[in-house]
Design a protein around this motif. Structure first.
Motif, PDB file in Angstrom:
ATOM      1  N   TYR A  81      96.602  78.083  65.923  1.00 50.14           N
ATOM      2  CA  TYR A  81      96.713  76.533  66.037  1.00 50.14           C
ATOM      3  C   TYR A  81      96.546  76.100  65.164  1.00 50.14           C
ATOM      4  O   TYR A  81      95.629  75.858  64.969  1.00 50.14           O
ATOM      5  CB  TYR A  81      96.993  75.697  67.104  1.00 50.14           C
ATOM      6  N   LEU A  82      96.914  75.305  63.935  1.00 48.48           N
ATOM      7  CA  LEU A  82      96.375  73.949  63.136  1.00 48.48           C
ATOM      8  C   LEU A  82      96.657  72.731  63.867  1.00 48.48           C
ATOM      9  O   LEU A  82      97.979  72.376  63.028  1.00 48.48           O
ATOM     10  CB  LEU A  82      96.890  73.862  61.823  1.00 48.48           C
ATOM     11  N   PRO A  83      95.946  71.462  64.297  1.00 49.41           N
ATOM     12  CA  PRO A  83      96.488  70.899  64.998  1.00 49.41           C
ATOM     13  C   PRO A  83      96.235  69.663  63.770  1.00 49.41           C
ATOM     14  O   PRO A  83      95.741  69.899  62.688  1.00 49.41           O
ATOM     15  CB  PRO A  83      95.368  70.270  66.123  1.00 49.41           C
ATOM     16  N   GLU A  84      97.322  68.209  64.324  1.00 44.90           N
ATOM     17  CA  GLU A  84      96.856  67.430  62.599  1.00 44.90           C
ATOM     18  C   GLU A  84      95.833  67.365  62.576  1.00 44.90           C
ATOM     19  O   GLU A  84      95.767  66.203  63.676  1.00 44.90           O
ATOM     20  CB  GLU A  84      98.204  66.388  63.440  1.00 44.90           C
ATOM     21  N   LEU A 146      93.002  76.074  58.425  1.00 46.81           N
ATOM     22  CA  LEU A 146      93.725  77.125  58.202  1.00 46.81           C
ATOM     23  C   LEU A 146      92.658  78.493  58.912  1.00 46.81           C
ATOM     24  O   LEU A 146      93.792  80.067  59.305  1.00 46.81           O
ATOM     25  CB  LEU A 146      94.363  77.122  57.139  1.00 46.81           C
ATOM     26  N   ALA A 147      91.754  78.576  58.365  1.00 41.53           N
ATOM     27  CA  ALA A 147      90.988  79.663  58.135  1.00 41.53           C
ATOM     28  C   ALA A 147      91.005  80.536  60.248  1.00 41.53           C
ATOM     29  O   ALA A 147      90.927  81.266  60.283  1.00 41.53           O
ATOM     30  CB  ALA A 147      89.422  79.990  57.535  1.00 41.53           C
ATOM     31  N   GLN A 148      90.777  79.014  60.603  1.00 42.87           N
ATOM     32  CA  GLN A 148      90.559  79.277  62.035  1.00 42.87           C
ATOM     33  C   GLN A 148      91.381  79.797  62.672  1.00 42.87           C
ATOM     34  O   GLN A 148      91.458  80.041  63.511  1.00 42.87           O
ATOM     35  CB  GLN A 148      89.564  77.693  62.474  1.00 42.87           C
ATOM     36  N   ALA A 149      92.663  79.535  62.336  1.00 43.03           N
ATOM     37  CA  ALA A 149      94.056  79.290  62.984  1.00 43.03           C
ATOM     38  C   ALA A 149      94.812  80.867  62.640  1.00 43.03           C
ATOM     39  O   ALA A 149      95.311  81.343  63.363  1.00 43.03           O
ATOM     40  CB  ALA A 149      94.971  78.775  62.256  1.00 43.03           C
ATOM     41  N   ILE A 150      93.527  81.499  61.578  1.00 43.59           N
ATOM     42  CA  ILE A 150      94.356  82.990  61.142  1.00 43.59           C
ATOM     43  C   ILE A 150      93.192  84.367  61.488  1.00 43.59           C
ATOM     44  O   ILE A 150      93.406  85.206  61.093  1.00 43.59           O
ATOM     45  CB  ILE A 150      94.623  83.116  60.062  1.00 43.59           C
ATOM     46  N   ILE A 151      92.205  83.375  61.881  1.00 44.91           N
ATOM     47  CA  ILE A 151      90.889  84.631  62.066  1.00 44.91           C
ATOM     48  C   ILE A 151      91.402  85.765  62.383  1.00 44.91           C
ATOM     49  O   ILE A 151      90.682  87.042  62.412  1.00 44.91           O
ATOM     50  CB  ILE A 151      89.934  83.823  62.355  1.00 44.91           C
ATOM     51  N   HIS A 152      91.983  85.509  63.858  1.00 45.36           N
ATOM     52  CA  HIS A 152      92.457  87.037  64.694  1.00 45.36           C
ATOM     53  C   HIS A 152      93.816  87.143  64.799  1.00 45.36           C
ATOM     54  O   HIS A 152      94.099  87.961  65.636  1.00 45.36           O
ATOM     55  CB  HIS A 152      92.622  85.974  66.122  1.00 45.36           C
ATOM     56  N   ASP A 153      94.090  87.300  63.723  1.00 46.10           N
ATOM     57  CA  ASP A 153      95.984  87.938  62.629  1.00 46.10           C
ATOM     58  C   ASP A 153      96.584  87.386  63.750  1.00 46.10           C
ATOM     59  O   ASP A 153      97.051  88.598  64.512  1.00 46.10           O
ATOM     60  CB  ASP A 153      95.526  89.190  62.422  1.00 46.10           C
ATOM     61  N   PRO A 154      96.959  86.103  64.147  1.00 45.53           N
ATOM     62  CA  PRO A 154      98.348  85.832  65.279  1.00 45.53           C
ATOM     63  C   PRO A 154      99.429  86.199  65.189  1.00 45.53           C
ATOM     64  O   PRO A 154      99.539  86.408  63.688  1.00 45.53           O
ATOM     65  CB  PRO A 154      98.157  84.400  65.580  1.00 45.53           C
ATOM     66  N   ILE A 156     101.795  84.035  65.844  1.00 51.18           N
ATOM     67  CA  ILE A 156     102.396  83.220  65.869  1.00 51.18           C
ATOM     68  C   ILE A 156     100.873  82.365  64.903  1.00 51.18           C
ATOM     69  O   ILE A 156     100.054  82.271  66.112  1.00 51.18           O
ATOM     70  CB  ILE A 156     102.625  82.830  66.776  1.00 51.18           C
ATOM     71  N   LEU A 157     102.122  81.596  65.019  1.00 51.38           N
ATOM     72  CA  LEU A 157     100.951  80.941  63.786  1.00 51.38           C
ATOM     73  C   LEU A 157     102.262  79.014  63.624  1.00 51.38           C
ATOM     74  O   LEU A 157     103.169  79.000  63.585  1.00 51.38           O
ATOM     75  CB  LEU A 157     101.304  80.794  61.832  1.00 51.38           C
ATOM     76  N   ILE A 158     101.045  77.961  64.593  1.00 47.08           N
ATOM     77  CA  ILE A 158     101.888  77.105  64.229  1.00 47.08           C
ATOM     78  C   ILE A 158     101.128  75.570  63.834  1.00 47.08           C
ATOM     79  O   ILE A 158      99.317  75.600  64.374  1.00 47.08           O
ATOM     80  CB  ILE A 158     101.772  76.146  66.223  1.00 47.08           C
ATOM     81  N   MET A 159     101.819  74.842  62.808  1.00 47.98           N
ATOM     82  CA  MET A 159     100.818  73.776  61.876  1.00 47.98           C
ATOM     83  C   MET A 159     100.976  73.059  62.080  1.00 47.98           C
ATOM     84  O   MET A 159     102.313  72.968  61.379  1.00 47.98           O
ATOM     85  CB  MET A 159     100.836  74.419  60.895  1.00 47.98           C
ATOM     86  N   ASP A 160     100.643  71.594  62.448  1.00 49.59           N
ATOM     87  CA  ASP A 160     101.310  70.198  62.364  1.00 49.59           C
ATOM     88  C   ASP A 160     100.591  69.757  61.215  1.00 49.59           C
ATOM     89  O   ASP A 160      99.837  69.393  61.088  1.00 49.59           O
ATOM     90  CB  ASP A 160     100.080  69.900  63.625  1.00 49.59           C
ATOM     91  N   GLU A 161     101.407  69.399  60.368  1.00 48.64           N
ATOM     92  CA  GLU A 161     101.781  68.867  59.227  1.00 48.64           C
ATOM     93  C   GLU A 161     100.533  70.143  58.490  1.00 48.64           C
ATOM     94  O   GLU A 161      99.497  69.201  58.175  1.00 48.64           O
ATOM     95  CB  GLU A 161     100.939  67.211  58.867  1.00 48.64           C
ATOM     96  N   PRO A 162     100.661  70.468  58.127  1.00 42.65           N
ATOM     97  CA  PRO A 162      99.522  71.435  57.279  1.00 42.65           C
ATOM     98  C   PRO A 162      99.316  70.528  55.450  1.00 42.65           C
ATOM     99  O   PRO A 162      98.296  71.026  55.722  1.00 42.65           O
ATOM    100  CB  PRO A 162     100.095  73.145  56.893  1.00 42.65           C
ATOM    101  N   THR A 163     100.279  70.144  55.086  1.00 39.56           N
ATOM    102  CA  THR A 163      99.903  70.046  53.708  1.00 39.56           C
ATOM    103  C   THR A 163      99.782  67.609  53.624  1.00 39.56           C
ATOM    104  O   THR A 163      99.750  67.695  52.588  1.00 39.56           O
ATOM    105  CB  THR A 163     100.563  70.316  53.028  1.00 39.56           C
ATOM    106  N   ASP A 164      99.498  67.760  54.790  1.00 37.50           N
ATOM    107  CA  ASP A 164      99.477  66.153  54.959  1.00 37.50           C
ATOM    108  C   ASP A 164      98.443  65.603  54.436  1.00 37.50           C
ATOM    109  O   ASP A 164      97.270  66.320  54.476  1.00 37.50           O
ATOM    110  CB  ASP A 164      99.982  65.350  56.309  1.00 37.50           C
ATOM    111  N   GLY A 165      98.984  64.931  53.164  1.00 38.91           N
ATOM    112  CA  GLY A 165      97.839  64.019  52.384  1.00 38.91           C
ATOM    113  C   GLY A 165      96.906  64.384  51.799  1.00 38.91           C
ATOM    114  O   GLY A 165      95.765  64.846  51.358  1.00 38.91           O
ATOM    115  N   LEU A 166      97.405  66.102  51.391  1.00 38.04           N
ATOM    116  CA  LEU A 166      96.557  67.228  50.064  1.00 38.04           C
ATOM    117  C   LEU A 166      97.039  66.956  48.882  1.00 38.04           C
ATOM    118  O   LEU A 166      98.767  66.131  48.766  1.00 38.04           O
ATOM    119  CB  LEU A 166      97.030  68.478  50.734  1.00 38.04           C
TER     120      LEU A 166
END
Lengths: 321, 244
Positions: A81-84, A146-154, A156-166
């Motif tokens: 999970y990548l929170p907002e 993002l690294a934190q969200a995929i470190i365990h190779d899940p 299911i991946l849930i990302m809240d506005e992953p590119t906002d402000g980039l």
């Protein structure tokens, strides 16, 4: 086969406000669901419920077949999970932070170092591995999230506005990463940036005022556009009148749009029937010896569909007292 | 268990990465010194013991412990990391215990900084060191009690100042609950039995006998169950906030 993510009739009330109303969603492996909606539509609230941060007022959520309300810990093992805004412990270094997450995720001690280094390589965090997260730029912070969200190779991946402000380069990088991971996972990303849908999503759901008002593929969404399959033609200004007349015969006059720029004119016209009409127009153009600068059919304009769908809902709410 | 340790380590490191730890320890030691030597008349008493040192601990803790506990949860809420913490596959209880133990370990480190006073008293005279050891144990237990109160209150807000202030007031009430200030509030309308219960919550009276060297099992049970209660409440507060 059960869906990786299966949400049924999910609702959430905050005091008197219905933030989310009876939402249902399924996401399978290999699917990237773009969760679209204006700010405050209920995207984040829905994602917070799916990840177990908020308890729903009613409804059911199944994560890889596990009911998250009954067994949150087992369900959360499957989720990244990548929170907002990608919150992180700012006083920690990137490496220590990932090490902390890996420990909580119960990654065995002997694999931990490899796993962290692997992720750091993959997400290009080498240069900031030993720097405090609070000192990093926005782009790096997001990548740490993002690294934190995929470190365990899940799964299911849930990302809240992953590119906002980039910036555009950073957006591109994050999107490539998502595309690369997509085949093996079920992914939900929320966004209000429509280009993202085209770039990474295999399906979309539009949410407005807490309700889902559209589900389908990005192509189906584009097809709702009044510009879907519209002819787009650019000609010299002296040919404008003749061209308009030719096109006018094959299209509904009221829908034809013209944009002047310099000594050219761009005409956008939804045709009555794409193939035969186009043939007639091209024949007529060559008869008149008009050579168009551009001649193509639009896929449809997502931002216009988005506006139409979400603003009409707002209007109807205003009307009811 | 491993997860509790991970939270513990992270949290304890967080104290020492920021200047908070050093500021806190220095202030704690200065106040301890001032209280012992000036307010406590350490030399003038002419006795080789640490009673004046421990005497003021409940009051020092009342002021300083909320400063240690205030960030435990409210900082997570303010920065949004709570969303991360609570969506990791870990029970709320593990997180609550890990955080509490980290804060407690930090207080132990600060308390260890006072060992020179213990050494001086041994240099100057021949104190009963078992009494002093008991005093340290009692002091630590009391710190744990105050911390559990502060941790729970910290979970209710995203503002550290609010967490500090409320914790301070509650700790103050625990210190004073054997005094007329608190008891008079209740004496006119509650039965005697309730009054006795309230006054039995006084940290002062439970610490009183321990610091004289008498480790009464009832006092240990008191502090133990107090911590359990407040930490349980801490878990409940965190869980309840998920529904909001």
């Amino acid at each position: 086969m059960t869906s990786y993510i299966d949400v049924k009739n999910l609702s959430k009330n905050f005091e008197a406000i219905n933030a989310v109303k009876e939402i249902s969603l399924q996401v399978e492996q290999g699917e990237v669901l773009g969760f679209l909606g204006p700010n405050g539509a209920g995207k984040s609230t829905t994602m917070k419920m799916i990840t177990g941060y908020l308890t729903p007022s009613s409804g059911a959520i199944s994560i890889a077949g596990i009911n998250i309300l009954q067994d949150p810990i087992s369900a959360q093992r499957h989720i990244g999970y990548l929170p907002e805004g990608a919150p992180a412990y700012g006083e920690m270094t990137t490496y220590k932070y990932l090490d902390f997450i890996a420990s909580i995720r119960r990654i065995p001690r002997k694999d931990k170092k490899d796993r962290i280094n692997n992720i750091i390589d993959r997400i290009n965090l080498n240069s900031v591995a030993n720097r405090k997260i609070e000192d990093l730029s926005k782009g790096y912070k997001r990548r740490v999230g993002l690294a934190q969200a995929i470190i365990h190779d899940p799964n299911i991946l849930i990302m809240d506005e992953p590119t906002d402000g980039l910036d555009p380069n950073q957006k591109h990088e994050i999107r490539s990463l998502i595309r690369e991971m997509a085949p093996k996972k079920a992914i939900i990303i929320s966004t209000h940036i429509l280009e993202e849908v085209d770039a990474v999503c295999t399906s979309t759901a539009i949410i407005d005022m807490g309700q889902i008002i559209f589900t389908g593929t990005p192509r189906q969404l584009a097809a709702l556009s009044r510009y879907h399959d519209a002819l787009n033609i650019v000609v010299k200004i002296e040919d404008a009148e003749k061209t308009k007349k030719i096109i006018g015969e094959q299209s509904d006059d009221s829908k034809v749009e013209e944009i002047y720029s310099g000594n050219e004119i761009r005409i956008t016209a939804p045709l009555k029937n794409r193939k035969p009409c186009s043939d007639v127009i091209q024949a007529a153009l060559s008869r008149e010896k008009i050579v168009p600068r551009e001649y193509f059919f639009e896929k449809g304009r997502l931002d216009q569909v988005f506006r139409d769908l979400t603003s009409s809902a707002q209007d109807s709410i205003k009307e009811t007292p | 268990m491993n997860q509790t340790i991970a939270v513990f380590k992270r949290e304890l490191e967080a104290y020492f990465i920021t200047p908070v730890a050093y500021v806190f320890i220095v202030i704690f030691l200065i106040l301890n010194g001032l209280c012992t030597f000036y307010l406590g008349d350490f030399y003038e008493r002419g006795q080789a013991d640490l009673e004046p040192f421990f005497e003021l601990h409940p009051w020092l803790y009342m002021l300083l412990i909320p400063a240690v506990s205030m960030r435990l949860w409210s900082e997570e809420r303010r920065s949004g990391t709570i969303e991360l913490l609570l969506t990791l596959p870990m029970s709320t209880t593990s997180a609550v215990i890990g955080k509490f133990l980290a804060a407690w370990a930090f207080c132990s480190v600060a308390l260890m900084g006072t060992i020179p006073i213990w050494l001086s008293v041994n240099y100057l005279g021949e104190p009963d060191n078992t009494v002093i050891a008991a005093g340290y144990i009692g002091s630590l237990l009391m710190a744990g009690g105050f911390l559990s109160v502060g941790a729970c209150i910290s979970a209710t807000t995203n503002n550290q100042v609010v967490a500090f202030t409320i914790s301070f007031v509650v700790c103050f009430a625990f210190n004073l609950s054997g005094f007329p200030v608190v008891l008079d509030l209740f004496s006119s309308w509650t039965p005697q039995a309730v009054l006795e219960v309230i006054s039995s919550f006084s940290f002062l009276s439970h610490f009183e006998s321990i610091k004289k060297g008498v480790i009464d099992i009832r006092d240990i049970i008191f502090f133990g169950s107090l911590m359990t209660f407040w930490l349980y409440l801490n878990v409940v507060v965190v869980e309840l906030k998920k529904g909001k």
